[in-house]
Design an enzyme around this catalytic site. Sequence first.
Site, PDB file in Angstrom:
ATOM      1  N   HIS A   5       2.782  85.280-138.696  1.00  0.00           N
ATOM      2  CA  HIS A   5       3.794  84.220-138.625  1.00  0.00           C
ATOM      3  C   HIS A   5       4.919  84.554-137.646  1.00  0.00           C
ATOM      4  O   HIS A   5       5.617  83.666-137.167  1.00  0.00           O
ATOM      5  CB  HIS A   5       4.390  83.956-140.008  1.00  0.00           C
ATOM      6  CG  HIS A   5       3.342  83.614-141.024  1.00  0.00           C
ATOM      7  ND1 HIS A   5       2.593  82.465-140.945  1.00  0.00           N
ATOM      8  CD2 HIS A   5       2.886  84.304-142.103  1.00  0.00           C
ATOM      9  CE1 HIS A   5       1.735  82.445-141.954  1.00  0.00           C
ATOM     10  NE2 HIS A   5       1.886  83.551-142.663  1.00  0.00           N
ATOM     11  N   CYS A  17      22.277  66.366-149.017  1.00  0.00           N
ATOM     12  CA  CYS A  17      22.907  65.078-148.698  1.00  0.00           C
ATOM     13  C   CYS A  17      22.035  64.002-149.339  1.00  0.00           C
ATOM     14  O   CYS A  17      21.344  64.285-150.319  1.00  0.00           O
ATOM     15  CB  CYS A  17      23.122  64.904-147.199  1.00  0.00           C
ATOM     16  SG  CYS A  17      21.639  64.813-146.171  1.00  0.00           S
ATOM     17  N   HIS A  22       6.202  81.576-144.572  1.00  0.00           N
ATOM     18  CA  HIS A  22       5.622  81.409-143.232  1.00  0.00           C
ATOM     19  C   HIS A  22       6.661  81.178-142.134  1.00  0.00           C
ATOM     20  O   HIS A  22       6.456  81.604-141.009  1.00  0.00           O
ATOM     21  CB  HIS A  22       4.651  80.216-143.222  1.00  0.00           C
ATOM     22  CG  HIS A  22       3.393  80.470-143.985  1.00  0.00           C
ATOM     23  ND1 HIS A  22       2.289  79.653-143.893  1.00  0.00           N
ATOM     24  CD2 HIS A  22       3.056  81.463-144.869  1.00  0.00           C
ATOM     25  CE1 HIS A  22       1.318  80.122-144.678  1.00  0.00           C
ATOM     26  NE2 HIS A  22       1.766  81.215-145.296  1.00  0.00           N
ATOM     27  N   THR A  59      19.334  62.432-148.185  1.00  0.00           N
ATOM     28  CA  THR A  59      17.914  62.745-147.966  1.00  0.00           C
ATOM     29  C   THR A  59      17.657  64.225-147.681  1.00  0.00           C
ATOM     30  O   THR A  59      16.504  64.653-147.699  1.00  0.00           O
ATOM     31  CB  THR A  59      17.404  61.968-146.740  1.00  0.00           C
ATOM     32  OG1 THR A  59      18.219  62.341-145.613  1.00  0.00           O
ATOM     33  CG2 THR A  59      17.469  60.463-146.963  1.00  0.00           C
ATOM     34  N   ASP A  97      27.328  66.445-148.965  1.00  0.00           N
ATOM     35  CA  ASP A  97      28.206  65.329-148.601  1.00  0.00           C
ATOM     36  C   ASP A  97      28.558  64.535-149.859  1.00  0.00           C
ATOM     37  O   ASP A  97      28.284  64.977-150.991  1.00  0.00           O
ATOM     38  CB  ASP A  97      27.589  64.470-147.484  1.00  0.00           C
ATOM     39  CG  ASP A  97      26.422  63.607-147.947  1.00  0.00           C
ATOM     40  OD1 ASP A  97      26.041  63.688-149.139  1.00  0.00           O
ATOM     41  OD2 ASP A  97      25.895  62.833-147.123  1.00  0.00           O
TER      42      ASP A  97
HETATM   43  C1  RB5 Z   1      25.056  59.002-146.332  1.00  0.00           C
HETATM   44  O1  RB5 Z   1      25.064  57.636-146.540  1.00  0.00           O
HETATM   45  C2  RB5 Z   1      23.680  59.461-145.890  1.00  0.00           C
HETATM   46  O2  RB5 Z   1      23.416  58.974-144.601  1.00  0.00           O
HETATM   47  C3  RB5 Z   1      23.559  60.966-145.947  1.00  0.00           C
HETATM   48  O3  RB5 Z   1      23.805  61.414-147.242  1.00  0.00           O
HETATM   49  C4  RB5 Z   1      22.219  61.550-145.569  1.00  0.00           C
HETATM   50  O4  RB5 Z   1      21.184  60.961-146.295  1.00  0.00           O
HETATM   51  C5  RB5 Z   1      21.930  61.639-144.131  1.00  0.00           C
HETATM   52  O5  RB5 Z   1      20.901  62.160-143.701  1.00  0.00           O
END
Ligand code: RB5
Length: 154
Positions: free
Chosen positions: A133, A65, A98, A67, A8
Amino acid sequence: MKLVIGNDHVAVEMKQEIKAYLEEKGIEVIDVGTNSTSRFNYPVSGYKAAKLVAEGKADGGILICGTGVGISLAANKVKGIRACVCSEPYSAKLSKQHNNSNMIAFGARVIGIETAKMIVDEWLNASYEGERHQIRVDMIAEIEETGHLAVAEK
Ligand code: RB5
């Protein structure tokens, strides 16, 4: 080998660096992410990347993205996808050995580029071990296929 990469707007720079890193290794990369820092809804690239993996048009996928969470949640809604969020290389390796992960995800706001490269390397170099597994991976597939896990409902 052919991989798909999706991202993203907060992961543009990391995506570009990981893509170049893979291409330097001779890996073909299909890029379904954005190259703009304008807001981009991560489910779009998560879904596109997951479809290519599920349909066998890519051998695996990398999702980035902020996180790694949102984009992997979207990818995991595609049947046959096992996308694992990893912030360190050990989990990336074990997710293949696994859990037979076919996609990995990480967060551009969580880890740095060198850790991201280590995660990618450990994941690419690992192989699924099958055997004990497989029964667990099959259970995950059963939940996906039927909405139930018979052994847990006895
Ligand atoms: C974008 O602001 C953020 O929400 C996205 O990059 C991501 O971390 C979502 O899980």
